[in-house]
Design an enzyme around this catalytic site. Structure first.
Site, PDB file in Angstrom:
ATOM      1  N   HIS A  20      66.223  32.210  69.835  1.00 47.58           N
ATOM      2  CA  HIS A  20      66.809  32.212  68.551  1.00 47.58           C
ATOM      3  C   HIS A  20      65.700  33.225  67.791  1.00 47.58           C
ATOM      4  O   HIS A  20      64.656  33.043  68.045  1.00 47.58           O
ATOM      5  CB  HIS A  20      67.156  30.940  67.848  1.00 47.58           C
ATOM      6  CG  HIS A  20      68.358  30.453  68.123  1.00 47.58           C
ATOM      7  ND1 HIS A  20      69.096  29.655  67.245  1.00 47.58           N
ATOM      8  CD2 HIS A  20      69.150  30.776  69.134  1.00 47.58           C
ATOM      9  CE1 HIS A  20      70.403  29.501  67.761  1.00 47.58           C
ATOM     10  NE2 HIS A  20      70.390  29.916  68.838  1.00 47.58           N
ATOM     11  N   GLU A  64      75.121  34.552  68.921  1.00 49.62           N
ATOM     12  CA  GLU A  64      75.551  34.104  67.620  1.00 49.62           C
ATOM     13  C   GLU A  64      75.146  35.129  66.526  1.00 49.62           C
ATOM     14  O   GLU A  64      74.008  35.755  66.824  1.00 49.62           O
ATOM     15  CB  GLU A  64      74.920  32.885  67.222  1.00 49.62           C
ATOM     16  CG  GLU A  64      75.381  31.474  68.111  1.00 49.62           C
ATOM     17  CD  GLU A  64      74.711  30.293  67.720  1.00 49.62           C
ATOM     18  OE1 GLU A  64      74.434  30.059  66.557  1.00 49.62           O
ATOM     19  OE2 GLU A  64      73.800  29.878  68.599  1.00 49.62           O
ATOM     20  N   VAL A  90      86.029  33.792  79.011  1.00 53.45           N
ATOM     21  CA  VAL A  90      84.580  34.387  79.413  1.00 53.45           C
ATOM     22  C   VAL A  90      84.199  34.210  81.201  1.00 53.45           C
ATOM     23  O   VAL A  90      83.722  34.852  81.486  1.00 53.45           O
ATOM     24  CB  VAL A  90      83.658  33.814  78.473  1.00 53.45           C
ATOM     25  CG1 VAL A  90      83.454  32.569  78.619  1.00 53.45           C
ATOM     26  CG2 VAL A  90      82.258  34.499  78.765  1.00 53.45           C
TER      27      VAL A  90
END
Length: 330
Positions: A38, A107, A177
Site C-alpha cells: 500500500h 484500490e 476476473v
C-alpha cells in the site's frame, strides 16, 4: 492439511518492526508470510505505509523457511508491469525460491497517487490481464517488446532471474476476473471464504485445481488481546472498521478521510460481529474454520494493532497454530 500464514501489515507498522515481526512469525511456526503493498493506510490511526518491496528484501534475509508473498500488488497503475516483473524476480532470488507474486486489480487509495485516474473495474481487469502477459513474458528471460491496448514494453529483459521462476497468485472478488486472468496465474487469492470462487477456479480449462497443484489463499483479521474482549473490540474498531465496507466500496475510496467518513456509523458491536476479538483462541479458530471448509489451502491471519504484534507472536501464535492445525485436520 491447511497451511496458516501471518500478515505483515504495512499499514500498521514501520519497516524495521515489520522485519522483526517476520523473524518472530517464522519462529512461532507460521507456514507463510504475506505482505500488503500500500501507498497509504486505510485509516490515519493505523499510521504506516512503507515500501513493501524493500521490506521483503530484508525479510528474505532474516527468514529461512517461511514462504513469502505479496497480498497483493497491483501491477497496472502505480507500477508498470515491467517493473513488477523485475521486483518479483529479485525478491525470489533473495528468498531462494520462497516467494509468490500475489496480484490484483487494486484500490483507488493506493493507485490514484500517480495521477493516472481510476478506471472502472472491468477496465482494470483487462489491464491486469495485459500486465500478467508482460510479467510472464519477461520471466522467460527473453528480450520482450510488447504493444498492447494499455501498455508498451520496448526491448526489455530481466537479467537476474530465478531458475524456478515466480509463481503468480490472482486476487479475485468474483468469477469474472478468474475467467479473464486465471489462465495467466497459478493460484487463487480471496479474502472471503467463498466456495464459489474455488469452484470458478476449478472450472478453468487446462489448469490444476485447488488442492491438486493450485492453492486458494485466504486472509482473515483477528484481534487477540490478553486483556479481554472489550480492549480488543476497541482497538479493532479504531483501526479496522474500514473492513465493513466490503470490496465494492473499499476499492473506490481514494483517501483516509474517505474511509473515515464511510465508516462513521460502523459501531464497535458491528466490528465485534465480524472479527474475532479477545483472548479466546477457540473463538479465533472458529472464525477461521469457514476458509478450510470452503476448500482453501492456506489462510493468513491479520493480527490487528501494530503495537500488539510481538506479544501476539510470542504468547498466542504457537498455541493458536496448534489448535488451528488440529481443527483443520479434523
Amino acid at each position: 492439511m491447511t497451511r496458516f500464514g501471518y500478515t505483515l501489515m504495512t499499514e500498521q507498522a514501520g519497516p524495521k518492526d515489520l522485519v522483526r515481526h517476520a523473524a518472530l512469525a517464522e519462529e512461532a511456526g507460521f507456514d507463510l508470510e504475506v505482505a500488503s503493498d500500500h501507498y497509504s493506510p486505510w485509516l490515519t490511526s493505523q499510521g504506516h505505509a512503507p515500501f513493501v518491496w524493500s521490506v521483503l528484501g530484508a525479510v528474505a534475509h532474516v527468514t529461512e523457511r517461511v514462504e513469502l508473498m505479496t497480498y497483493v500488488t497491483c501491477p497496472i497503475l502505480r507500477y508498470h508491469p515491467a517493473v513488477v516483473a523485475q521486483q518479483a524476480a529479485t525478491v525470489q532470488l533473495l528468498a531462494d525460491g520462497r516467494f509468490t507474486l500475489g496480484v490484483g486489480s487494486g484500490e483507488n487509495l493506493n493507485e490514484h497517487v500517480v495521477g493516472a485516474g481510476w478506471p472502472a473495474v472491468a477496465a482494470r481487469q483487462d489491464m491486469l490481464a495485459e500486465a500478467l502477459e508482460i510479467i510472464r513474458a519477461l520471466h522467460t528471460g527473453e528480450l520482450v517488446t510488447y504493444d498492447g491496448e494499455h501498455y508498451r514494453v520496448d526491448s526489455a529483459r530481466i537479467w537476474d532471474l530465478p531458475e524456478q521462476g515466480v509463481e503468480i497468485a490472482l486476487a479475485a472478488h468474483g468469477s469474472r476476473v478468474i475467467e479473464r486472468c486465471g489462465a495467466l496465474a497459478d493460484h487463487l487469492v480471496a479474502v472471503e471464504p467463498r466456495e464459489d470462487l474455488v469452484r470458478a477456479w476449478d472450472d478453468l480449462p487446462d489448469k490444476p485445481t485447488v488442492g491438486q497443484g493450485a492453492r486458494a489463499i485466504g486472509q482473515i483479521p483477528i484481534c487477540w488481546d490478553p486483556r479481554g474482549k472489550d480492549a480488543a473490540v476497541a482497538r479493532a474498531h479504531d483501526q479496522f472498521r474500514w473492513f465493513a465496507g466490503g470490496f465494492s466500496v473499499n476499492a473506490d475510496l481514494p483517501t483516509t478521510a474517505g474511509f473515515a467518513a464511510a465508516t462513521t456509523f460502523v459501531r464497535p458491536e458491528d466490528v465485534a460481529d465480524n472479527i474475532a476479538c479477545g483472548s479466546d483462541l477457540d473463538e479465533i479458530v472458529e472464525s477461521v474454520r469457514p476458509f478450510w471448509e470452503a476448500g482453501f489451502t492456506d489462510v493468513a491471519l491479520v493480527q490487528i494493532g501494530g503495537d500488539t504484534q510481538e506479544a501476539f507472536l510470542k504468547q498466542a501464535a504457537g498455541p493458536l497454530l496448534e489448535r488451528l492445525r488440529e481443527a483443520s485436520r479434523g
